[in-house]
Motif scaffolding. Structure first.
Motif, short mmCIF file in Angstrom:
data_model
loop_
_atom_site.label_atom_id
_atom_site.label_comp_id
_atom_site.label_asym_id
_atom_site.label_seq_id
_atom_site.Cartn_x
_atom_site.Cartn_y
_atom_site.Cartn_z
N VAL A 108 8.45 3.64 7.48
CA VAL A 108 7.90 2.35 7.04
C VAL A 108 7.00 2.55 5.82
O VAL A 108 6.10 3.39 5.83
CB VAL A 108 7.12 1.66 8.17
CG1 VAL A 108 6.49 0.36 7.69
CG2 VAL A 108 8.03 1.40 9.37
N ALA A 109 7.25 1.74 4.81
CA ALA A 109 6.44 1.77 3.59
C ALA A 109 5.55 0.53 3.56
O ALA A 109 5.96 -0.54 4.00
CB ALA A 109 7.33 1.78 2.36
N THR A 110 4.34 0.70 3.04
CA THR A 110 3.47 -0.43 2.76
C THR A 110 3.34 -0.52 1.25
O THR A 110 2.86 0.41 0.61
CB THR A 110 2.09 -0.27 3.42
OG1 THR A 110 2.27 -0.17 4.84
CG2 THR A 110 1.20 -1.46 3.10
N VAL A 111 3.79 -1.65 0.71
CA VAL A 111 3.77 -1.88 -0.73
C VAL A 111 2.60 -2.80 -1.04
O VAL A 111 2.53 -3.90 -0.50
CB VAL A 111 5.07 -2.55 -1.19
CG1 VAL A 111 5.05 -2.81 -2.69
CG2 VAL A 111 6.26 -1.71 -0.82
N GLY A 146 11.87 0.21 6.72
CA GLY A 146 11.14 -1.05 6.84
C GLY A 146 10.02 -1.11 5.83
O GLY A 146 9.51 -0.07 5.39
N VAL A 147 9.61 -2.33 5.46
CA VAL A 147 8.60 -2.51 4.43
C VAL A 147 7.56 -3.52 4.90
O VAL A 147 7.91 -4.60 5.38
CB VAL A 147 9.23 -2.98 3.10
CG1 VAL A 147 8.17 -3.14 2.02
CG2 VAL A 147 10.33 -2.03 2.65
N ARG A 156 -0.23 -8.83 4.08
CA ARG A 156 0.35 -10.16 4.01
C ARG A 156 1.59 -10.25 4.90
O ARG A 156 2.41 -9.33 4.92
CB ARG A 156 0.81 -10.48 2.59
CG ARG A 156 -0.26 -10.75 1.60
CD ARG A 156 -0.89 -12.12 1.87
NE ARG A 156 -1.54 -12.66 0.71
CZ ARG A 156 -2.77 -12.34 0.32
NH1 ARG A 156 -3.49 -11.50 1.01
NH2 ARG A 156 -3.30 -12.89 -0.76
N ALA A 157 1.71 -11.37 5.59
CA ALA A 157 2.96 -11.71 6.25
C ALA A 157 3.89 -12.17 5.13
O ALA A 157 3.43 -12.55 4.05
CB ALA A 157 2.74 -12.82 7.27
N ASP A 168 5.52 -11.35 10.40
CA ASP A 168 4.32 -10.52 10.35
C ASP A 168 4.63 -9.15 10.97
O ASP A 168 4.06 -8.78 11.99
CB ASP A 168 3.16 -11.20 11.07
CG ASP A 168 1.83 -10.52 10.77
OD1 ASP A 168 1.77 -9.73 9.81
OD2 ASP A 168 0.85 -10.78 11.49
N ARG A 169 5.57 -8.47 10.38
CA ARG A 169 6.04 -7.15 10.84
C ARG A 169 6.73 -6.49 9.67
O ARG A 169 7.00 -7.14 8.66
CB ARG A 169 6.99 -7.31 12.02
CG ARG A 169 8.22 -8.14 11.66
CD ARG A 169 9.28 -8.08 12.74
NE ARG A 169 10.37 -9.01 12.52
CZ ARG A 169 11.34 -8.87 11.64
NH1 ARG A 169 11.36 -7.83 10.83
NH2 ARG A 169 12.31 -9.75 11.52
N PRO A 170 7.04 -5.19 9.80
CA PRO A 170 7.83 -4.58 8.72
C PRO A 170 9.19 -5.28 8.63
O PRO A 170 9.80 -5.59 9.65
CB PRO A 170 8.00 -3.13 9.17
CG PRO A 170 6.90 -2.89 10.14
CD PRO A 170 6.65 -4.21 10.81
#
Length: 183
Positions: A108-111, A146-147, A156-157, A168-170
């Motif tokens: 999972v990446a958080t951008v 997933g992102v 942010r959702a 509100d999830r990847p």
């Protein structure tokens, strides 16, 4: 290192014990050896696939990847955000959107993008922007499945799914299948 050796010798001399010096080859490397080598930077491919928009659907385009990126995922996003426009192939992402950060934890990446990414647009346009990022980041060889999104550091959702609801999830490619490239 020399100070520690001198202190050890002086301490041993005060106690009357003898000191045995061992050659460095006899010392366990994981304790006394040289520091562990720093990991080599990830080898980045020269080109990657980013997803732009053609006829209201995602369209894969090969782009050169910047060699200044730390990871393949970062290089892919920078190529997406810097993609040159073409009358037939464009980006739904505002041109002044900037990548603040990309963190990858497992698959999972958080951008983290600048506020320009959220600039006014229809729900469909916003979802298409998100789809561009998701498809680009989940392209081989990133290993991302997933992102999650953040804007200027705040989670942010996002809008997604066939009915363009708040998620509100990847998110992943299946959340944006309505924009899937034509085959």
């Amino acid at each position: 290192m020399k100070r520690a050796l001198i202190a050890l010798l002086l301490l041993a001399a005060c106690r009357g014990d003898s000191v045995t010096l061992l050659p460095s080859s006899d010392l366990p490397a994981d304790v006394y050896g040289s520091p562990a080598p720093s990991p080599s930077p990830e080898t980045l491919p020269r080109r990657g696939t980013v997803y732009l928009v053609r006829a209201a659907r995602l369209h894969p385009v090969q782009r050169p990847l910047p060699g200044t990126a730390r990871t393949v995922g970062e290089a892919m996003l920078l190529a997406l955000l810097g993609a040159q426009q073409d009358p037939r192939i464009r980006s739904a992402i505002p041109s002044d959107t900037r990548l603040n950060d990309l963190e990858v934890e497992g698959p999972v990446a958080t951008v983290d993008l600048s506020a320009a990414f959220e600039r006014a647009g229809s729900r469909r346009s916003l979802a298409l922007r998100i789809a561009q990022v998701v498809y680009t980041l989940t392209e081989e060889p990133t290993g991302i499945l997933g992102v999650r999104f953040a804007i200027d550091g705040l989670p942010r959702a996002v809008i997604g799914g066939v009915e363009l609801t708040v998620l509100d999830r990847p998110v992943n490619r299946s959340d944006y299948s309505q924009f899937e490239p034509r085959r």
